[in-house]
Design a protein around this motif. Structure first.
Motif, PDB file in Angstrom:
ATOM      1  N   MET A  75     -25.671  20.335 -14.081  1.00 60.05           N
ATOM      2  CA  MET A  75     -24.617  20.928 -14.891  1.00 60.05           C
ATOM      3  C   MET A  75     -23.944  22.102 -14.180  1.00 60.05           C
ATOM      4  SD  MET A  75     -24.358  19.048 -17.531  1.00 60.05           S
ATOM      5  CE  MET A  75     -23.164  20.029 -18.361  1.00 60.05           C
ATOM      6  N   VAL A  76     -24.474  22.526 -13.052  1.00 57.15           N
ATOM      7  CA  VAL A  76     -23.864  23.646 -12.342  1.00 57.15           C
ATOM      8  C   VAL A  76     -22.516  23.250 -11.768  1.00 57.15           C
ATOM      9  CG1 VAL A  76     -24.111  25.172 -10.347  1.00 57.15           C
ATOM     10  CG2 VAL A  76     -26.060  24.756 -11.824  1.00 57.15           C
ATOM     11  N   ILE A  77     -22.416  22.043 -11.260  1.00 59.32           N
ATOM     12  CA  ILE A  77     -21.173  21.620 -10.603  1.00 59.32           C
ATOM     13  C   ILE A  77     -20.010  21.553 -11.586  1.00 59.32           C
ATOM     14  CG2 ILE A  77     -20.078  19.708  -9.357  1.00 59.32           C
ATOM     15  CD1 ILE A  77     -22.812  19.306  -7.981  1.00 59.32           C
ATOM     16  N   LEU A 137     -20.602  25.744  -6.032  1.00 59.75           N
ATOM     17  CA  LEU A 137     -21.057  24.356  -6.006  1.00 59.75           C
ATOM     18  C   LEU A 137     -22.317  24.190  -5.161  1.00 59.75           C
ATOM     19  CD1 LEU A 137     -17.641  22.529  -5.613  1.00 59.75           C
ATOM     20  CD2 LEU A 137     -18.994  22.808  -7.686  1.00 59.75           C
ATOM     21  N   SER A 138     -22.455  24.990  -4.110  1.00 61.36           N
ATOM     22  CA  SER A 138     -23.635  24.869  -3.254  1.00 61.36           C
ATOM     23  C   SER A 138     -24.910  25.250  -4.000  1.00 61.36           C
ATOM     24  CB  SER A 138     -23.478  25.728  -2.000  1.00 61.36           C
ATOM     25  OG  SER A 138     -23.531  27.101  -2.339  1.00 61.36           O
ATOM     26  N   PHE A 139     -24.826  26.149  -4.988  1.00 60.64           N
ATOM     27  CA  PHE A 139     -26.004  26.489  -5.770  1.00 60.64           C
ATOM     28  C   PHE A 139     -26.479  25.282  -6.567  1.00 60.64           C
ATOM     29  CE2 PHE A 139     -24.366  30.852  -5.248  1.00 60.64           C
ATOM     30  CZ  PHE A 139     -25.508  31.426  -4.714  1.00 60.64           C
ATOM     31  N   GLY A 140     -25.559  24.486  -7.054  1.00 58.86           N
ATOM     32  CA  GLY A 140     -25.942  23.287  -7.783  1.00 58.86           C
ATOM     33  C   GLY A 140     -26.561  22.247  -6.882  1.00 58.86           C
ATOM     34  N   VAL A 141     -26.030  22.102  -5.687  1.00 55.93           N
ATOM     35  CA  VAL A 141     -26.545  21.102  -4.755  1.00 55.93           C
ATOM     36  C   VAL A 141     -27.897  21.548  -4.197  1.00 55.93           C
ATOM     37  CG1 VAL A 141     -26.108  19.965  -2.541  1.00 55.93           C
ATOM     38  CG2 VAL A 141     -24.246  20.260  -4.180  1.00 55.93           C
ATOM     39  N   ALA A 142     -28.014  22.814  -3.797  1.00 56.01           N
ATOM     40  CA  ALA A 142     -29.269  23.306  -3.229  1.00 56.01           C
ATOM     41  C   ALA A 142     -30.332  23.497  -4.308  1.00 56.01           C
ATOM     42  CB  ALA A 142     -29.030  24.618  -2.500  1.00 56.01           C
ATOM     43  N   GLY A 143     -29.915  23.729  -5.539  1.00 54.18           N
ATOM     44  CA  GLY A 143     -30.866  23.960  -6.616  1.00 54.18           C
ATOM     45  C   GLY A 143     -31.617  22.721  -7.044  1.00 54.18           C
ATOM     46  N   ILE A 144     -31.150  21.550  -6.667  1.00 54.44           N
ATOM     47  CA  ILE A 144     -31.832  20.324  -7.073  1.00 54.44           C
ATOM     48  C   ILE A 144     -33.166  20.171  -6.339  1.00 54.44           C
ATOM     49  CG2 ILE A 144     -30.772  18.757  -5.414  1.00 54.44           C
ATOM     50  CD1 ILE A 144     -30.734  17.445  -8.710  1.00 54.44           C
ATOM     51  N   VAL A 145     -33.291  20.736  -5.155  1.00 43.20           N
ATOM     52  CA  VAL A 145     -34.526  20.599  -4.374  1.00 43.20           C
ATOM     53  C   VAL A 145     -35.714  21.247  -5.098  1.00 43.20           C
ATOM     54  CG1 VAL A 145     -35.651  21.158  -2.186  1.00 43.20           C
ATOM     55  CG2 VAL A 145     -33.280  20.380  -2.211  1.00 43.20           C
ATOM     56  N   PRO A 146     -35.650  22.533  -5.495  1.00 49.89           N
ATOM     57  CA  PRO A 146     -36.798  23.096  -6.216  1.00 49.89           C
ATOM     58  C   PRO A 146     -37.021  22.438  -7.577  1.00 49.89           C
ATOM     59  CG  PRO A 146     -35.096  24.761  -5.932  1.00 49.89           C
ATOM     60  CD  PRO A 146     -34.654  23.548  -5.202  1.00 49.89           C
ATOM     61  N   LEU A 147     -35.951  21.984  -8.210  1.00 49.74           N
ATOM     62  CA  LEU A 147     -36.129  21.294  -9.487  1.00 49.74           C
ATOM     63  C   LEU A 147     -36.895  19.994  -9.323  1.00 49.74           C
ATOM     64  CD1 LEU A 147     -32.690  21.787 -11.245  1.00 49.74           C
ATOM     65  CD2 LEU A 147     -34.888  22.742 -11.909  1.00 49.74           C
ATOM     66  N   LEU A 148     -36.595  19.234  -8.286  1.00 53.79           N
ATOM     67  CA  LEU A 148     -37.319  17.987  -8.037  1.00 53.79           C
ATOM     68  C   LEU A 148     -38.777  18.253  -7.674  1.00 53.79           C
ATOM     69  CD1 LEU A 148     -34.659  15.894  -6.095  1.00 53.79           C
ATOM     70  CD2 LEU A 148     -35.475  15.563  -8.435  1.00 53.79           C
ATOM     71  N   MET A 149     -39.023  19.313  -6.911  1.00 53.23           N
ATOM     72  CA  MET A 149     -40.398  19.664  -6.566  1.00 53.23           C
ATOM     73  C   MET A 149     -41.179  20.056  -7.818  1.00 53.23           C
ATOM     74  SD  MET A 149     -39.691  21.745  -3.023  1.00 53.23           S
ATOM     75  CE  MET A 149     -41.297  22.476  -3.009  1.00 53.23           C
ATOM     76  N   ALA A 150     -40.578  20.853  -8.687  1.00 56.20           N
ATOM     77  CA  ALA A 150     -41.246  21.257  -9.921  1.00 56.20           C
ATOM     78  C   ALA A 150     -41.488  20.048 -10.814  1.00 56.20           C
ATOM     79  CB  ALA A 150     -40.411  22.303 -10.652  1.00 56.20           C
ATOM     80  N   TYR A 151     -40.527  19.149 -10.886  1.00 57.16           N
ATOM     81  CA  TYR A 151     -40.676  17.948 -11.703  1.00 57.16           C
ATOM     82  C   TYR A 151     -41.846  17.102 -11.213  1.00 57.16           C
ATOM     83  CZ  TYR A 151     -39.520  13.591 -14.067  1.00 57.16           C
ATOM     84  OH  TYR A 151     -39.580  12.457 -14.820  1.00 57.16           O
ATOM     85  N   ARG A 152     -41.973  16.974  -9.898  1.00 51.92           N
ATOM     86  CA  ARG A 152     -43.071  16.205  -9.327  1.00 51.92           C
ATOM     87  C   ARG A 152     -44.420  16.842  -9.688  1.00 51.92           C
ATOM     88  NH1 ARG A 152     -42.966  15.925  -3.171  1.00 51.92           N
ATOM     89  NH2 ARG A 152     -40.884  15.196  -3.634  1.00 51.92           N
ATOM     90  N   HIS A 153     -44.506  18.162  -9.608  1.00 51.78           N
ATOM     91  CA  HIS A 153     -45.757  18.845  -9.943  1.00 51.78           C
ATOM     92  C   HIS A 153     -46.080  18.723 -11.430  1.00 51.78           C
ATOM     93  CE1 HIS A 153     -46.547  20.456  -6.012  1.00 51.78           C
ATOM     94  NE2 HIS A 153     -45.316  20.951  -5.942  1.00 51.78           N
TER      95      HIS A 153
END
Length: 53
Positions: free
Chosen positions: A1-3, A24-40
């Motif tokens: 939703m950042v984009i 926009l780069s915050f939205g694109v770069a922010g997906i990496v920690p979100l995916l890591m947290a989701y996996r954990h």
């Protein structure tokens, strides 16, 4: 939703156009920690289900 938020609210907040890619780069770069947290979270949920059975 950042984009979409950056594209819509940027002009409303009078943010210069050249700062929009930065927003926009915050939205694109922010997906990496979100995916890591989701996996954990999925691992923890699986462990708690295994412990309950």
């Amino acid at each position: 939703m950042v984009i979409p938020m950056a594209l819509i609210s940027g002009p409303l907040r009078f943010i210069p156009t050249f700062w929009t890619p930065v927003d926009l780069s915050f939205g694109v770069a922010g997906i990496v920690p979100l995916l890591m947290a989701y996996r954990h979270i999925r691992v923890l949920e699986r462990q708690s289900q295994d412990a309950a059975t």
